[in-house]
Design a protein around this motif. Structure first.
Motif, PDB file in Angstrom:
ATOM      1  N   SER A   1       0.831  -1.202   0.000  1.00 45.04           N
ATOM      2  CA  SER A   1       0.000   0.000   0.000  1.00 45.04           C
ATOM      3  C   SER A   1       0.862   1.248   0.000  1.00 45.04           C
ATOM      4  CB  SER A   1      -0.877   0.007   1.257  1.00 45.04           C
ATOM      5  OG  SER A   1      -0.058   0.099   2.418  1.00 45.04           O
ATOM      6  N   GLU A   2       0.202   2.400  -0.142  1.00 40.94           N
ATOM      7  CA  GLU A   2       0.901   3.685  -0.046  1.00 40.94           C
ATOM      8  C   GLU A   2       1.477   3.885   1.348  1.00 40.94           C
ATOM      9  OE1 GLU A   2      -1.313   7.067  -1.290  1.00 40.94           O
ATOM     10  OE2 GLU A   2      -1.910   6.170  -3.207  1.00 40.94           O
ATOM     11  N   ALA A   3       0.745   3.418   2.359  1.00 34.07           N
ATOM     12  CA  ALA A   3       1.239   3.552   3.734  1.00 34.07           C
ATOM     13  C   ALA A   3       2.548   2.785   3.917  1.00 34.07           C
ATOM     14  CB  ALA A   3       0.185   3.054   4.713  1.00 34.07           C
ATOM     15  N   PHE A   4       2.664   1.629   3.283  1.00 35.04           N
ATOM     16  CA  PHE A   4       3.902   0.853   3.362  1.00 35.04           C
ATOM     17  C   PHE A   4       5.036   1.626   2.700  1.00 35.04           C
ATOM     18  CE2 PHE A   4       6.912  -2.288   1.644  1.00 35.04           C
ATOM     19  CZ  PHE A   4       7.237  -2.990   2.790  1.00 35.04           C
ATOM     20  N   ALA A   5       4.774   2.223   1.550  1.00 35.46           N
ATOM     21  CA  ALA A   5       5.798   3.010   0.854  1.00 35.46           C
ATOM     22  C   ALA A   5       6.258   4.183   1.713  1.00 35.46           C
ATOM     23  CB  ALA A   5       5.262   3.496  -0.486  1.00 35.46           C
ATOM     24  N   GLU A   6       5.327   4.814   2.416  1.00 32.45           N
ATOM     25  CA  GLU A   6       5.680   5.933   3.298  1.00 32.45           C
ATOM     26  C   GLU A   6       6.545   5.450   4.462  1.00 32.45           C
ATOM     27  OE1 GLU A   6       2.085   7.802   4.535  1.00 32.45           O
ATOM     28  OE2 GLU A   6       1.547   8.467   2.505  1.00 32.45           O
ATOM     29  N   PHE A   7       6.238   4.301   4.994  1.00 31.15           N
ATOM     30  CA  PHE A   7       7.050   3.763   6.086  1.00 31.15           C
ATOM     31  C   PHE A   7       8.468   3.487   5.601  1.00 31.15           C
ATOM     32  CE2 PHE A   7       8.921   0.214   8.365  1.00 31.15           C
ATOM     33  CZ  PHE A   7       8.815   0.648   9.681  1.00 31.15           C
ATOM     34  N   VAL A   8       8.589   2.850   4.456  1.00 32.52           N
ATOM     35  CA  VAL A   8       9.892   2.482   3.901  1.00 32.52           C
ATOM     36  C   VAL A   8      10.745   3.712   3.624  1.00 32.52           C
ATOM     37  CG1 VAL A   8      10.981   1.486   1.840  1.00 32.52           C
ATOM     38  CG2 VAL A   8       9.129   0.267   2.982  1.00 32.52           C
ATOM     39  N   ALA A   9      10.087   4.839   3.302  1.00 28.26           N
ATOM     40  CA  ALA A   9      10.808   6.066   2.962  1.00 28.26           C
ATOM     41  C   ALA A   9      11.613   6.619   4.134  1.00 28.26           C
ATOM     42  CB  ALA A   9       9.824   7.115   2.455  1.00 28.26           C
ATOM     43  N   GLN A  10      11.374   6.124   5.355  1.00 26.08           N
ATOM     44  CA  GLN A  10      12.136   6.581   6.524  1.00 26.08           C
ATOM     45  C   GLN A  10      13.549   5.992   6.562  1.00 26.08           C
ATOM     46  OE1 GLN A  10       9.452   6.745  10.283  1.00 26.08           O
ATOM     47  NE2 GLN A  10       8.610   5.093   9.019  1.00 26.08           N
ATOM     48  N   PHE A  11      13.819   5.033   5.684  1.00 27.10           N
ATOM     49  CA  PHE A  11      15.096   4.331   5.699  1.00 27.10           C
ATOM     50  C   PHE A  11      15.870   4.643   4.421  1.00 27.10           C
ATOM     51  CE2 PHE A  11      12.040   2.139   8.273  1.00 27.10           C
ATOM     52  CZ  PHE A  11      12.739   1.756   9.407  1.00 27.10           C
ATOM     53  N   ASP A  12      17.169   4.348   4.450  1.00 28.91           N
ATOM     54  CA  ASP A  12      18.046   4.634   3.316  1.00 28.91           C
ATOM     55  C   ASP A  12      18.142   3.410   2.412  1.00 28.91           C
ATOM     56  OD1 ASP A  12      19.916   5.557   1.563  1.00 28.91           O
ATOM     57  OD2 ASP A  12      21.576   5.613   2.989  1.00 28.91           O
ATOM     58  N   SER A  13      17.307   3.397   1.361  1.00 25.88           N
ATOM     59  CA  SER A  13      17.310   2.316   0.365  1.00 25.88           C
ATOM     60  C   SER A  13      17.311   0.938   1.009  1.00 25.88           C
ATOM     61  CB  SER A  13      18.527   2.451  -0.562  1.00 25.88           C
ATOM     62  OG  SER A  13      18.505   3.685  -1.230  1.00 25.88           O
ATOM     63  N   PRO A  14      16.284   0.648   1.815  1.00 26.60           N
ATOM     64  CA  PRO A  14      16.264  -0.665   2.468  1.00 26.60           C
ATOM     65  C   PRO A  14      16.004  -1.787   1.465  1.00 26.60           C
ATOM     66  CG  PRO A  14      14.181   0.449   2.803  1.00 26.60           C
ATOM     67  CD  PRO A  14      15.078   1.438   2.130  1.00 26.60           C
ATOM     68  N   SER A  15      16.434  -2.964   1.822  1.00 32.19           N
ATOM     69  CA  SER A  15      16.093  -4.151   1.045  1.00 32.19           C
ATOM     70  C   SER A  15      14.663  -4.541   1.389  1.00 32.19           C
ATOM     71  CB  SER A  15      17.052  -5.290   1.401  1.00 32.19           C
ATOM     72  OG  SER A  15      16.629  -6.498   0.835  1.00 32.19           O
ATOM     73  N   ILE A  16      13.839  -4.770   0.355  1.00 31.94           N
ATOM     74  CA  ILE A  16      12.443  -5.136   0.566  1.00 31.94           C
ATOM     75  C   ILE A  16      12.243  -6.582   0.133  1.00 31.94           C
ATOM     76  CG2 ILE A  16      10.039  -4.601   0.058  1.00 31.94           C
ATOM     77  CD1 ILE A  16      11.501  -2.359   1.500  1.00 31.94           C
ATOM     78  N   THR A  17      11.725  -7.386   1.044  1.00 27.83           N
ATOM     79  CA  THR A  17      11.418  -8.779   0.756  1.00 27.83           C
ATOM     80  C   THR A  17       9.903  -8.955   0.780  1.00 27.83           C
ATOM     81  OG1 THR A  17      13.469  -9.574   1.749  1.00 27.83           O
ATOM     82  CG2 THR A  17      11.692 -11.167   1.506  1.00 27.83           C
ATOM     83  N   SER A  18       9.345  -9.446  -0.309  1.00 32.00           N
ATOM     84  CA  SER A  18       7.906  -9.713  -0.363  1.00 32.00           C
ATOM     85  C   SER A  18       7.646 -11.172  -0.028  1.00 32.00           C
ATOM     86  CB  SER A  18       7.363  -9.400  -1.757  1.00 32.00           C
ATOM     87  OG  SER A  18       7.473  -8.031  -2.044  1.00 32.00           O
TER      88      SER A  18
END
Length: 264
Positions: free
Chosen positions: A170-187
């Motif tokens: 979701s958009e909320a997830f993208a906003e949360f991730v934006a607090q970090f410096d290019s984190p690795s995302i695992t789905s």
């Protein structure tokens, strides 16, 4: 029967339910729609009946709340100090897609807390089990068990691994991730997301969408046994179970116990 014997018997019952599920997984199967429009397959019901029969034989006096038999009134559930919380097939959408990311979940809940649980991913050949009442958690593959623990947290904004939903980003997830410096995302699908944090393959799993208590109870127990926590996203209070009529969870965070928020 000792607690240790009960634990092993329940792990075995969950794995057997997974085997029954795999027989259906490997052939064509029908998909029905439940009243809430969520999908239901014969595998959900086969696993449900196997687990229910096994638990009733092992602990006939302990009630069971399963996703597939959830219409137990709050007036009755509110009296439970101890019960089994079951999701016989978590990740039905992943099961239908045949991507392997679905699980069998059984949690032992005492006074609202998940004291131990088992999460079986039958298509992946992996079982996660344990909790605070078993003095830790383990990952079982090919009959071999290894203790698991959460990963140390990175010092700054870099080097974080965050796990997200396979089907519900979701958009909320993208906003949360934006607090970090290019984190690795695992789905990942199903309760495996929480288990990834428990075994240290991811640091955080923010859940910013709806879940029910049976979706989280077993993996929550495993995470606690591995040195983690599952807390309200807003208040940081631990999730508790069977404390109200609704079985819906708040948005939550799965993380190591020392996580105190995104780095500044």
């Amino acid at each position: 029967m000792s607690n240790s014997q009960l634990y092993r018997q329940v792990v075995a019952a969950a794995e057997q339910a997974g085997e029954k599920m795999m027989v259906i997984y490997q052939k064509d199967f029908a998909v029905e729609q439940k009243s809430d429009s969520s999908p239901l397959t014969e595998a959900d019901l086969a696993a449900h009946h196997h687990i229910k029969d096994a638990l009733q034989a092992l602990t006939p006096d302990t009630p069971i709340l399963s996703e597939e038999s959830a219409n137990i009134p709050w007036t009755e559930r509110s009296q439970w100090a101890e019960y089994w919380l079951v999701d016989p097939l978590d990740g039905t959408k992943e099961f239908i897609k045949k991507n392997g990311e679905f699980t069998v979940n059984i949690a032992h809940i005492v006074d609202g807390k998940p004291v131990w649980g088992v999460v079986v991913a039958p298509a992946l050949g992996v079982t996660y089990a344990g909790g605070t009442a078993t003095q830790g958690s383990e990952k079982i593959e090919s009959g071999s068990a290894q203790a698991i623990n959460v990963a140390p947290l990175p010092k700054g904004k870099a080097d974080w691994c965050i796990v997200g939903s396979r089907s519900h980003q979701s958009e909320a997830f993208a906003e949360f991730v934006a607090q970090f410096d290019s984190p690795s995302i695992t789905s990942m699908g199903s309760s495996l997301k929480i288990c990834l944090v428990a075994e240290g393959r991811a640091h955080l799993y923010p859940r910013l969408g709806p879940t029910s208590e049976w979706d989280t109870g077993a993996a929550h127990a495993v995470l606690l046994g591995a040195g983690g926590k599952l807390v309200h996203l807003d208040t940081s209070e631990p999730l508790v179970y069977n404390q109200q009529d609704s079985v819906l969870n708040p948005f939550f965070m799965a993380a190591p116990a020392d996580y105190a928020g995104a780095p500044k």
